[in-house]
Design an enzyme around this catalytic site. Structure first.
Site, PDB file in Angstrom:
ATOM      1  N   THR A  13       8.123  -1.585   3.531  1.00 29.73           N
ATOM      2  CA  THR A  13       7.674  -1.764   4.831  1.00 29.73           C
ATOM      3  C   THR A  13       6.016  -2.549   4.734  1.00 29.73           C
ATOM      4  O   THR A  13       5.321  -2.315   5.731  1.00 29.73           O
ATOM      5  CB  THR A  13       6.908   0.158   5.046  1.00 29.73           C
ATOM      6  OG1 THR A  13       6.456   0.536   3.889  1.00 29.73           O
ATOM      7  CG2 THR A  13       8.165   0.781   5.324  1.00 29.73           C
ATOM      8  N   LYS A  85      -0.680  -2.309  -6.533  1.00 27.28           N
ATOM      9  CA  LYS A  85      -1.139  -3.662  -6.662  1.00 27.28           C
ATOM     10  C   LYS A  85      -2.805  -3.832  -6.547  1.00 27.28           C
ATOM     11  O   LYS A  85      -3.218  -4.737  -6.995  1.00 27.28           O
ATOM     12  CB  LYS A  85      -0.800  -4.463  -5.371  1.00 27.28           C
ATOM     13  CG  LYS A  85       0.757  -4.626  -5.143  1.00 27.28           C
ATOM     14  CD  LYS A  85       1.235  -5.365  -3.965  1.00 27.28           C
ATOM     15  CE  LYS A  85       2.602  -5.428  -3.796  1.00 27.28           C
ATOM     16  NZ  LYS A  85       3.310  -4.051  -3.263  1.00 27.28           N
ATOM     17  N   SER A 124       6.643 -11.107  -8.695  1.00 26.95           N
ATOM     18  CA  SER A 124       5.737 -10.658  -9.557  1.00 26.95           C
ATOM     19  C   SER A 124       4.410 -11.487  -9.241  1.00 26.95           C
ATOM     20  O   SER A 124       4.361 -12.023  -8.053  1.00 26.95           O
ATOM     21  CB  SER A 124       6.034 -11.012 -11.096  1.00 26.95           C
ATOM     22  OG  SER A 124       5.071 -10.530 -12.063  1.00 26.95           O
ATOM     23  N   LYS A 127      -1.345 -12.328 -11.991  1.00 30.44           N
ATOM     24  CA  LYS A 127      -1.976 -11.408 -12.607  1.00 30.44           C
ATOM     25  C   LYS A 127      -1.068 -10.895 -14.045  1.00 30.44           C
ATOM     26  O   LYS A 127      -1.832 -10.464 -14.678  1.00 30.44           O
ATOM     27  CB  LYS A 127      -2.700 -10.183 -11.914  1.00 30.44           C
ATOM     28  CG  LYS A 127      -3.609 -10.663 -10.942  1.00 30.44           C
ATOM     29  CD  LYS A 127      -4.132  -9.476  -9.884  1.00 30.44           C
ATOM     30  CE  LYS A 127      -5.277 -10.090  -9.219  1.00 30.44           C
ATOM     31  NZ  LYS A 127      -4.736 -11.161  -8.014  1.00 30.44           N
ATOM     32  N   ARG A 254     -16.133  -7.828 -11.084  1.00 30.77           N
ATOM     33  CA  ARG A 254     -15.419  -6.452 -11.204  1.00 30.77           C
ATOM     34  C   ARG A 254     -14.679  -6.205 -12.514  1.00 30.77           C
ATOM     35  O   ARG A 254     -14.042  -7.174 -12.941  1.00 30.77           O
ATOM     36  CB  ARG A 254     -14.915  -5.644 -10.095  1.00 30.77           C
ATOM     37  CG  ARG A 254     -15.814  -6.002  -8.882  1.00 30.77           C
ATOM     38  CD  ARG A 254     -15.010  -5.381  -7.751  1.00 30.77           C
ATOM     39  NE  ARG A 254     -13.846  -6.289  -7.353  1.00 30.77           N
ATOM     40  CZ  ARG A 254     -13.091  -5.999  -6.297  1.00 30.77           C
ATOM     41  NH1 ARG A 254     -13.248  -5.170  -5.585  1.00 30.77           N
ATOM     42  NH2 ARG A 254     -11.920  -6.893  -6.035  1.00 30.77           N
ATOM     43  N   GLU A 257     -11.269  -8.071 -13.617  1.00 31.31           N
ATOM     44  CA  GLU A 257     -11.141  -9.403 -12.843  1.00 31.31           C
ATOM     45  C   GLU A 257     -11.306 -10.620 -13.606  1.00 31.31           C
ATOM     46  O   GLU A 257     -12.150 -10.795 -14.686  1.00 31.31           O
ATOM     47  CB  GLU A 257     -12.067  -9.583 -11.294  1.00 31.31           C
ATOM     48  CG  GLU A 257     -11.750  -8.584 -10.367  1.00 31.31           C
ATOM     49  CD  GLU A 257     -12.730  -8.940  -9.111  1.00 31.31           C
ATOM     50  OE1 GLU A 257     -12.258  -9.117  -8.089  1.00 31.31           O
ATOM     51  OE2 GLU A 257     -14.067  -9.008  -9.575  1.00 31.31           O
TER      52      GLU A 257
END
Length: 335
Positions: A13, A85, A124, A127, A254, A257
């Site tokens: 969705t 995610k 995938s 990350k 952050r 990251e």
């Protein structure tokens, strides 16, 4: 490949699922099953596709093996899109990310083998390459599980397709930047050096379908993607949406990251081949003879790693990709 077949899309969705369904329907599948746990999102999607009779909506969670196994019955192909995610959420709630991204992938593998699915396509992320955040770690494990699963059955084939940020998907940073620029005249930025890969959702799905058809199983296809500095992206968006000068607040990176994302690591590059103008293909260290025969004659890549700061888009190129994504409508702001 997809004509008169039954296709299951987990997490279907979302933005990827909507675009994937749009491009699958003209290929005349017998049925497309949308498997997700969000009832309201399914109702909205059903209405968006005008109650198309070829779409079947199935409530369920990839964490629940019995639900997955039931949804997979008689399925020919699976697109595994379901995942948690959002990097900060996965950092704050790692056990939840583990359940969805790792245990959920294990359930897909087990159910696919049980029901003799023809091919499983796992989507995938960059990350997963040399991961430093929990989201990336779970997706890296998911890739390993999928590639290893290809050795478990001669009937069911498993492939991974790896890409970077897709413009227009849920959670994309671009609508957030637009809203900040237009309404608040200020934008938070982690670092002026930060770079990211970008592709439109339509381009990503086209590449996904192509790789799904070409893959034989046991390999990782890597989408070639353009990259840019986030500060340059903000500047282009400012030229389109700002009504007055904006302030950029550098807030620092952050937890979890990276400054630059990577699609192929140093360790992977020695087993990476140029498939065509849109794709690289990575073979596992223990690749089967079939996989070696399929790709062994292709040229090997000459780079040591494929990273988002290797080759950067100009302002004009950023503008063009935003236009392709229907995010802006005008151009010629930059030479």
């Amino acid at each position: 490949m997809f004509q008169n077949t039954i296709i299951l899309i987990t997490g279907g969705t979302g933005s990827w699922g909507h675009e994937l369904v749009k491009k699958l329907l003209p290929l005349q599948p017998k049925e497309i099953r949308i498997f997700s746990r969000n009832e309201f999102a399914q109702v909205k999607m059903k209405r968006a596709f005008s109650d198309n009779p070829y779409l079947k909506f199935v409530i369920g969670d990839v964490r629940d093996f019995e639900a997955v196994n039931e949804a997979v019955k008689n399925v020919d192909y699976i697109f595994h899109l379901s995942a948690l995610k959002h990097v900060p959420i996965c950092e704050d709630q790692p056990s939840e990310a583990l359940k969805t991204n790792v245990y959920g992938t294990q359930n897909i593998i087990k159910a696919s083998l049980n029901q003799k699915v023809k091919k499983v396509i796992d989507v995938s992320t960059d990350k997963a390459v040399e991961p430093i955040n929990f989201y990336g770690l779970t997706k890296a494990i998911g890739e390993k599980l999928i590639i290893q699963a290809n050795q478990l059955s001669s009937h069911t084939h498993f492939v991974c397709i790896r890409g970077g940020n897709v413009i227009g998907t849920n959670g994309s940073v671009i609508p957030f930047f637009q809203e900040q620029i237009a309404n608040h005249h200020t934008v938070p930025l982690t670092s002026r050096e930060m770079t990211r890969f970008f592709l439109t959702v339509s381009q990503a799905i086209d590449l996904l379908l192509y790789a799904s058809e070409q893959a034989i199983g046991g390999e990782i296809f890597v989408m070639k993607m353009k990259a840019c500095r986030i500060i340059d992206l903000i500047y282009v968006l400012e030229r389109h949406f700002a009504v007055k000068d904006i302030v950029i607040n550098e807030i620092g990176i952050r937890p979890g990251e990276k400054l630059h994302e990577m699609l192929v690591s140093n360790a992977e590059s020695r087993n990476t081949y140029k498939f065509d103008k849109n794709y690289y293909v990575i073979l596992p260290g223990n690749a089967s003879e079939e996989v070696k025969r399929r790709y062994g004659n292709l040229p090997k890549v000459i780079f040591k790693r494929y990273q988002s700061n290797d080759e950067l888009m100009t302002y004009s190129e950023i503008e063009q990709i935003l236009m392709k994504a229907n995010f802006i409508t005008s151009q010629a702001l930059f030479n």
